[in-house]
Scaffold this motif. Structure first.
Motif, PDB file in Angstrom:
ATOM      1  N   VAL A 190       0.838  -1.204   0.000  1.00 45.19           N
ATOM      2  CA  VAL A 190       0.000   0.000   0.000  1.00 45.19           C
ATOM      3  C   VAL A 190       0.878   1.261   0.000  1.00 45.19           C
ATOM      4  O   VAL A 190       0.605   2.234  -0.715  1.00 45.19           O
ATOM      5  CB  VAL A 190      -0.966  -0.011   1.211  1.00 45.19           C
ATOM      6  N   LEU A 191       1.949   1.211   0.768  1.00 50.91           N
ATOM      7  CA  LEU A 191       2.824   2.384   0.848  1.00 50.91           C
ATOM      8  C   LEU A 191       3.430   2.717  -0.516  1.00 50.91           C
ATOM      9  O   LEU A 191       3.467   3.885  -0.932  1.00 50.91           O
ATOM     10  CB  LEU A 191       3.939   2.118   1.877  1.00 50.91           C
ATOM     11  N   ASP A 192       3.895   1.687  -1.219  1.00 54.19           N
ATOM     12  CA  ASP A 192       4.484   1.928  -2.542  1.00 54.19           C
ATOM     13  C   ASP A 192       3.437   2.468  -3.520  1.00 54.19           C
ATOM     14  O   ASP A 192       3.741   3.307  -4.374  1.00 54.19           O
ATOM     15  CB  ASP A 192       5.098   0.635  -3.098  1.00 54.19           C
ATOM     16  N   GLN A 193       2.217   1.981  -3.345  1.00 50.47           N
ATOM     17  CA  GLN A 193       1.128   2.456  -4.201  1.00 50.47           C
ATOM     18  C   GLN A 193       0.840   3.932  -3.909  1.00 50.47           C
ATOM     19  O   GLN A 193       0.579   4.708  -4.817  1.00 50.47           O
ATOM     20  CB  GLN A 193      -0.104   1.617  -3.895  1.00 50.47           C
ATOM     21  N   ILE A 194       0.879   4.289  -2.657  1.00 49.23           N
ATOM     22  CA  ILE A 194       0.643   5.690  -2.279  1.00 49.23           C
ATOM     23  C   ILE A 194       1.747   6.571  -2.868  1.00 49.23           C
ATOM     24  O   ILE A 194       1.488   7.554  -3.556  1.00 49.23           O
ATOM     25  CB  ILE A 194       0.636   5.850  -0.737  1.00 49.23           C
ATOM     26  N   ALA A 195       2.991   6.197  -2.594  1.00 51.65           N
ATOM     27  CA  ALA A 195       4.115   7.061  -2.970  1.00 51.65           C
ATOM     28  C   ALA A 195       4.338   7.085  -4.479  1.00 51.65           C
ATOM     29  O   ALA A 195       4.849   8.057  -5.021  1.00 51.65           O
ATOM     30  CB  ALA A 195       5.384   6.600  -2.264  1.00 51.65           C
ATOM     31  N   GLY A 196       3.982   5.973  -5.134  1.00 52.07           N
ATOM     32  CA  GLY A 196       4.174   5.914  -6.573  1.00 52.07           C
ATOM     33  C   GLY A 196       5.522   5.330  -6.976  1.00 52.07           C
ATOM     34  O   GLY A 196       5.881   5.328  -8.151  1.00 52.07           O
ATOM     35  N   PHE A 197       6.279   4.870  -6.023  1.00 53.05           N
ATOM     36  CA  PHE A 197       7.543   4.170  -6.312  1.00 53.05           C
ATOM     37  C   PHE A 197       7.905   3.364  -5.064  1.00 53.05           C
ATOM     38  O   PHE A 197       7.267   3.513  -4.015  1.00 53.05           O
ATOM     39  CB  PHE A 197       8.660   5.148  -6.676  1.00 53.05           C
ATOM     40  N   HIS A 198       8.927   2.513  -5.168  1.00 53.32           N
ATOM     41  CA  HIS A 198       9.274   1.685  -4.024  1.00 53.32           C
ATOM     42  C   HIS A 198      10.021   2.512  -2.978  1.00 53.32           C
ATOM     43  O   HIS A 198      11.103   3.029  -3.214  1.00 53.32           O
ATOM     44  CB  HIS A 198      10.131   0.490  -4.425  1.00 53.32           C
ATOM     45  N   LEU A 199       9.405   2.624  -1.829  1.00 54.47           N
ATOM     46  CA  LEU A 199       9.889   3.495  -0.772  1.00 54.47           C
ATOM     47  C   LEU A 199      10.601   2.627   0.255  1.00 54.47           C
ATOM     48  O   LEU A 199      10.037   2.257   1.269  1.00 54.47           O
ATOM     49  CB  LEU A 199       8.669   4.176  -0.136  1.00 54.47           C
ATOM     50  N   HIS A 200      11.865   2.293  -0.021  1.00 57.21           N
ATOM     51  CA  HIS A 200      12.475   1.287   0.850  1.00 57.21           C
ATOM     52  C   HIS A 200      12.740   1.801   2.259  1.00 57.21           C
ATOM     53  O   HIS A 200      12.884   1.033   3.185  1.00 57.21           O
ATOM     54  CB  HIS A 200      13.741   0.694   0.222  1.00 57.21           C
ATOM     55  N   ARG A 201      12.813   3.127   2.434  1.00 59.90           N
ATOM     56  CA  ARG A 201      13.020   3.640   3.790  1.00 59.90           C
ATOM     57  C   ARG A 201      11.753   3.505   4.644  1.00 59.90           C
ATOM     58  O   ARG A 201      11.826   3.327   5.847  1.00 59.90           O
ATOM     59  CB  ARG A 201      13.438   5.107   3.754  1.00 59.90           C
ATOM     60  N   GLY A 202      10.605   3.677   4.003  1.00 59.58           N
ATOM     61  CA  GLY A 202       9.351   3.477   4.725  1.00 59.58           C
ATOM     62  C   GLY A 202       9.049   4.526   5.783  1.00 59.58           C
ATOM     63  O   GLY A 202       8.313   4.274   6.729  1.00 59.58           O
ATOM     64  N   VAL A 203       9.594   5.715   5.631  1.00 61.37           N
ATOM     65  CA  VAL A 203       9.389   6.774   6.634  1.00 61.37           C
ATOM     66  C   VAL A 203       9.097   8.090   5.917  1.00 61.37           C
ATOM     67  O   VAL A 203       9.953   8.625   5.202  1.00 61.37           O
ATOM     68  CB  VAL A 203      10.657   6.948   7.516  1.00 61.37           C
ATOM     69  N   LEU A 204       7.900   8.604   6.113  1.00 64.33           N
ATOM     70  CA  LEU A 204       7.505   9.880   5.508  1.00 64.33           C
ATOM     71  C   LEU A 204       6.790  10.744   6.535  1.00 64.33           C
ATOM     72  O   LEU A 204       6.097  10.236   7.414  1.00 64.33           O
ATOM     73  CB  LEU A 204       6.530   9.642   4.337  1.00 64.33           C
ATOM     74  N   ALA A 205       6.954  12.048   6.412  1.00 66.97           N
ATOM     75  CA  ALA A 205       6.165  12.963   7.232  1.00 66.97           C
ATOM     76  C   ALA A 205       5.812  14.178   6.391  1.00 66.97           C
ATOM     77  O   ALA A 205       6.539  14.536   5.461  1.00 66.97           O
ATOM     78  CB  ALA A 205       6.940  13.386   8.476  1.00 66.97           C
ATOM     79  N   LEU A 206       4.687  14.775   6.706  1.00 66.16           N
ATOM     80  CA  LEU A 206       4.291  16.021   6.053  1.00 66.16           C
ATOM     81  C   LEU A 206       4.562  17.151   7.026  1.00 66.16           C
ATOM     82  O   LEU A 206       4.001  17.185   8.134  1.00 66.16           O
ATOM     83  CB  LEU A 206       2.803  15.976   5.689  1.00 66.16           C
ATOM     84  N   GLY A 207       5.440  18.051   6.629  1.00 65.16           N
ATOM     85  CA  GLY A 207       5.781  19.187   7.488  1.00 65.16           C
ATOM     86  C   GLY A 207       5.268  20.481   6.890  1.00 65.16           C
ATOM     87  O   GLY A 207       4.856  20.532   5.729  1.00 65.16           O
ATOM     88  N   ARG A 208       5.301  21.515   7.694  1.00 69.34           N
ATOM     89  CA  ARG A 208       4.883  22.829   7.207  1.00 69.34           C
ATOM     90  C   ARG A 208       5.790  23.878   7.829  1.00 69.34           C
ATOM     91  O   ARG A 208       6.128  23.802   9.014  1.00 69.34           O
ATOM     92  CB  ARG A 208       3.428  23.111   7.574  1.00 69.34           C
TER      93      ARG A 208
END
Lengths: 273, 273
Positions: free
Chosen positions: B88-106
């Motif tokens: 699911v994560l790869d589908q969300i990001a649109g590529f293989h996200l091998h780190r597996g760690v994302l955050a949305l900052g502002r």
């Protein structure tokens, strides 16, 4: 030689340039792909200096030939130059090659560390690198070595190949100008250096001497290790260690930048620049 | 907050993480994507210091949560943490996200150069960069600025965004810790610096002073330009220029390495390290 036009990506004359990216990952028996104008120029210069490298063939985007004529004249006249349209070239390479400049080079037989060191002048600066598996980092070591006039680079056998296309590109072709060897173990290389009167320095956050204060000696070597882990303790106990002062709590320098700072300081201390 | 499991890549709660690479190229109204453990840790620290950055949400590969618990505790308790399987994560990001760690900052509202400088201590080291369009180079400027304890980074409006995902990663998160502004023209920034008593130094192969010999002053700024072209002549005539000695015939240093060497020397001269 007049350029030869290639119309078919399967033409056997340019077989070595096919699917470059996949071939990057396999051995080539001393052969390598040079990519881009800057690296091509260094390859031509390597011919001129009668050094360690030969060129076997050149493959160019057809509209690049005129602009490269000065560089092409630097190669022996019997080296074939092939040209292709953008469509054929991309089909050969297996991806869009926007630079449109490729050459197939070959390294002559490699010297070992002892032989390389035997050829160095009495005053010498050498860079040694152990266990560097990242092509960017290998390339940048050569770029810095060239910038600060190092006489040679010694890689242990666990380092990746500096003739890999990306390493060569990151080095801006310096892999073709700075004499190097990739052979033997870390211990072999340290033993040869010490037997030849080198003051052996490595970087460590806990180094005893600030790199700016390293005393000059006629023969100096800077050892660089892997980013993150740095030099193994077994190496640090056998060499002199220097530190690069940083803001408290950080040990954050990129490996290429750290090597660049250290080489600049050592080369200045030696009065080479 | 207990992690919330995301089963569907189209779930609106994680919409900002969809097709990250394409979104990198568009504006986000001050929002940015932090990727990887190192950057996540810096983002948590930015919260703790009450600084310029907020976190809106976090998205993790489900098996990374336990290992990151210490970092996650550094965020305010009301920030949602979403988790997903690798598929699911790869589908969300649109590529293989091998780190597996994302955050949305502002980023909170940006200060201008004048306001940023007004907050600096009497003894200060600043880095200013003009016209840097390469994300690697912007990231490395911040990494070096942090390593050598610079107080601020001033970018002109023609520099690319340091909060772009790749720049942030190359900076090892230092974009979140070193105060900066990206605003105004080169001339505006130089005028503010000069009005505030800064000795303004830039690097040039024809610089008058070797960088190792630059005299210390309480307030110093290092100006960095684009790789290849360097600083425009109109800037060099208005500032003091230093050189980094190199082997004859070469001006080959990578921009990040050159900035690193210069910052090290200036920070040492100021006695900051």
């Amino acid at each position: 030689m007049a350029p030869v036009s290639i119309e078919d990506a399967d033409d056997p004359r340019i077989a070595e340039f096919r699917s470059i990216r996949e071939r990057d990952l396999t051995g080539r028996e001393g052969r390598f792909i040079a990519e881009g104008t800057v690296v091509l120029r260094m390859l031509a210069a390597a011919h001129g200096s009668g050094g360690d490298f030969l060129t076997e063939k050149i493959l160019l985007l057809e509209n690049r030939v005129a602009g490269l004529s000065e560089i092409l004249e630097g190669f022996p006249a019997d080296i074939p130059v092939y040209v292709a349209s953008a469509a054929v070239l991309d089909q050969i390479a297996g991806f869009h090659l926007h630079r449109g400049v490729l050459a197939l080079g070959r390294r002559r037989q490699e010297r070992g560390a002892s032989e390389l060191i035997a050829r160095l002048p009495e005053k010498a600066l050498v860079v040694a690198a152990f266990g560097i598996s990242n092509h960017d980092n290998i390339g940048s070591i050569f770029r810095n070595a060239a910038a600060f006039g190092a006489d040679a680079v010694l890689l242990d056998e666990s380092c990746c190949d500096p003739l890999y296309r990306k390493a060569l590109r990151v080095s801006v072709g310096s892999v073709l100008s700075v004499p190097y060897t990739r052979h033997g173990t870390m211990s072999d290389i340290l033993a040869v250096l010490m037997a030849n009167g080198f003051a052996v320095w490595g970087l460590s956050p806990t180094g005893f001497v600030e790199i700016r204060e390293v005393p000059a000696s006629d023969r100096m070597v800077l050892i660089t290790g892997t980013e993150g882990e740095g030099l193994p303790a077994e190496v640090l106990t056998r060499i002199r260690s220097a530190r690069i002062a940083q803001a408290p709590g950080l040990d954050s320098l990129n490996a290429a930048t750290a090597t660049g700072i250290a080489l600049y300081e050592i080369a200045m201390a030696q009065g080479r620049l």
